[in-house]
Write a protein that holds these residues in place. Sequence first.
Motif, PDB file in Angstrom:
ATOM      1  N   LEU A 116       1.205  -1.394  -0.285  1.00 23.00           N
ATOM      2  CA  LEU A 116       0.210   0.528   0.293  1.00 23.00           C
ATOM      3  C   LEU A 116       1.157   1.135  -0.375  1.00 23.00           C
ATOM      4  CD1 LEU A 116      -2.897   1.516   0.324  1.00 23.00           C
ATOM      5  CD2 LEU A 116      -3.055   0.914   2.806  1.00 23.00           C
ATOM      6  N   ALA A 117       1.557   1.843   1.234  1.00 21.86           N
ATOM      7  CA  ALA A 117       2.819   2.169   0.820  1.00 21.86           C
ATOM      8  C   ALA A 117       3.465   3.172  -0.843  1.00 21.86           C
ATOM      9  CB  ALA A 117       3.993   2.128   1.660  1.00 21.86           C
ATOM     10  N   ALA A 118       3.905   1.819  -1.337  1.00 23.37           N
ATOM     11  CA  ALA A 118       4.742   1.850  -2.985  1.00 23.37           C
ATOM     12  C   ALA A 118       3.394   2.081  -3.452  1.00 23.37           C
ATOM     13  CB  ALA A 118       5.266   0.409  -3.118  1.00 23.37           C
ATOM     14  N   LYS A 126       0.620   4.661  -2.834  1.00 23.07           N
ATOM     15  CA  LYS A 126       0.192   5.411  -2.502  1.00 23.07           C
ATOM     16  C   LYS A 126       1.073   5.856  -3.319  1.00 23.07           C
ATOM     17  CE  LYS A 126      -2.509   5.060   1.659  1.00 23.07           C
ATOM     18  NZ  LYS A 126      -3.138   5.531   2.641  1.00 23.07           N
ATOM     19  N   LYS A 127       2.962   5.947  -2.541  1.00 21.41           N
ATOM     20  CA  LYS A 127       4.245   6.614  -3.543  1.00 21.41           C
ATOM     21  C   LYS A 127       3.734   6.721  -4.855  1.00 21.41           C
ATOM     22  CE  LYS A 127       8.944   7.003  -2.912  1.00 21.41           C
ATOM     23  NZ  LYS A 127      10.477   6.277  -2.543  1.00 21.41           N
ATOM     24  N   ASN A 128       3.329   5.938  -6.042  1.00 23.73           N
ATOM     25  CA  ASN A 128       3.927   6.282  -7.094  1.00 23.73           C
ATOM     26  C   ASN A 128       1.562   6.766  -7.521  1.00 23.73           C
ATOM     27  OD1 ASN A 128       6.463   5.223  -7.989  1.00 23.73           O
ATOM     28  ND2 ASN A 128       5.818   3.573  -6.238  1.00 23.73           N
ATOM     29  N   ARG A 129       0.880   6.678  -6.609  1.00 24.43           N
ATOM     30  CA  ARG A 129       0.187   7.852  -7.036  1.00 24.43           C
ATOM     31  C   ARG A 129      -1.276   6.501  -7.806  1.00 24.43           C
ATOM     32  NH1 ARG A 129       0.115  12.610 -10.313  1.00 24.43           N
ATOM     33  NH2 ARG A 129      -1.644  12.504  -9.462  1.00 24.43           N
ATOM     34  N   THR A 183       4.829   1.856  -9.919  1.00 20.21           N
ATOM     35  CA  THR A 183       4.865   0.582  -8.633  1.00 20.21           C
ATOM     36  C   THR A 183       5.621  -0.292  -8.539  1.00 20.21           C
ATOM     37  OG1 THR A 183       2.915   1.624  -7.789  1.00 20.21           O
ATOM     38  CG2 THR A 183       3.354  -0.135  -6.651  1.00 20.21           C
ATOM     39  N   ALA A 184       5.347  -1.206 -10.092  1.00 25.98           N
ATOM     40  CA  ALA A 184       6.346  -2.374 -10.313  1.00 25.98           C
ATOM     41  C   ALA A 184       7.797  -2.795 -10.245  1.00 25.98           C
ATOM     42  CB  ALA A 184       6.042  -3.385 -11.046  1.00 25.98           C
ATOM     43  N   ILE A 185       8.273  -1.286 -10.767  1.00 27.61           N
ATOM     44  CA  ILE A 185       9.422  -1.001 -10.412  1.00 27.61           C
ATOM     45  C   ILE A 185       9.923  -0.817  -9.422  1.00 27.61           C
ATOM     46  CG2 ILE A 185      10.828   0.900 -11.458  1.00 27.61           C
ATOM     47  CD1 ILE A 185       9.116   0.849 -14.368  1.00 27.61           C
ATOM     48  N   ALA A 186       9.317   0.382  -9.128  1.00 29.57           N
ATOM     49  CA  ALA A 186       9.746   0.988  -7.073  1.00 29.57           C
ATOM     50  C   ALA A 186       9.946  -0.382  -6.768  1.00 29.57           C
ATOM     51  CB  ALA A 186       8.858   1.822  -7.106  1.00 29.57           C
ATOM     52  N   LEU A 187       8.986  -1.701  -6.520  1.00 29.83           N
ATOM     53  CA  LEU A 187       9.606  -2.777  -5.631  1.00 29.83           C
ATOM     54  C   LEU A 187      10.068  -3.588  -6.398  1.00 29.83           C
ATOM     55  CD1 LEU A 187       5.647  -3.065  -4.895  1.00 29.83           C
ATOM     56  CD2 LEU A 187       7.496  -2.599  -3.644  1.00 29.83           C
ATOM     57  N   TYR A 213       0.166  -7.616 -10.344  1.00 30.81           N
ATOM     58  CA  TYR A 213      -1.034  -7.389 -10.182  1.00 30.81           C
ATOM     59  C   TYR A 213      -1.674  -9.065  -9.702  1.00 30.81           C
ATOM     60  CZ  TYR A 213      -0.888  -5.015 -14.792  1.00 30.81           C
ATOM     61  OH  TYR A 213      -1.391  -3.664 -14.702  1.00 30.81           O
ATOM     62  N   MET A 214      -1.137 -10.085  -9.134  1.00 24.94           N
ATOM     63  CA  MET A 214      -0.817 -10.697  -8.034  1.00 24.94           C
ATOM     64  C   MET A 214      -1.305 -10.376  -6.901  1.00 24.94           C
ATOM     65  SD  MET A 214       0.902 -14.398  -9.791  1.00 24.94           S
ATOM     66  CE  MET A 214       1.735 -14.490  -8.431  1.00 24.94           C
ATOM     67  N   LEU A 215      -0.121 -10.042  -6.144  1.00 31.76           N
ATOM     68  CA  LEU A 215      -0.259  -9.326  -4.754  1.00 31.76           C
ATOM     69  C   LEU A 215      -1.632  -8.178  -4.286  1.00 31.76           C
ATOM     70  CD1 LEU A 215       3.419  -7.850  -4.864  1.00 31.76           C
ATOM     71  CD2 LEU A 215       2.140  -9.962  -3.554  1.00 31.76           C
TER      72      LEU A 215
END
Length: 88
Positions: free
Chosen positions: A7-9, A11-14, A20-24, A32-34
Motif C-alpha cells: 500500500l505504501a508503494a 500510494k507513493k506512486n499515486r 509501483t512495480a519498478i519501485a518494488l 497484479y497478483m499481490l
Amino acid sequence: MTEEELLAALKKNRFRLEPTAIALRITRPSLYMLIDKSTHLRKAKDIPRDELLKLNDELAGDIDAMAERLEVSSRGLYLRLRDIQRTQ
C-alpha cells in the motif's frame, strides 16, 4: 512483502502500476497478483457504479485524481468507467 509495504508503494506512486512495480523491483503481473491477494485493497471493478459516477462528475473526469482518491489503479478505473458508459 507485507500489505502495508504494498500500500505504501502504491500510494507513493499515486496508484500507477508500472512505476509501483519498478519501485518494488517486481513485474507488473506479480504486482497484479499481490493486489488480487490483498484483503485491504479495493479494485476498480469493486467500486459501486453510483460512487464512480458521482466522483467522475466531482472531478470533471480526471481519471488520475479519481484513482488517487479511490486508491485504485487508474488503468482499471478507466476500463471500469468505459464499461459503465457503454451500458448507459
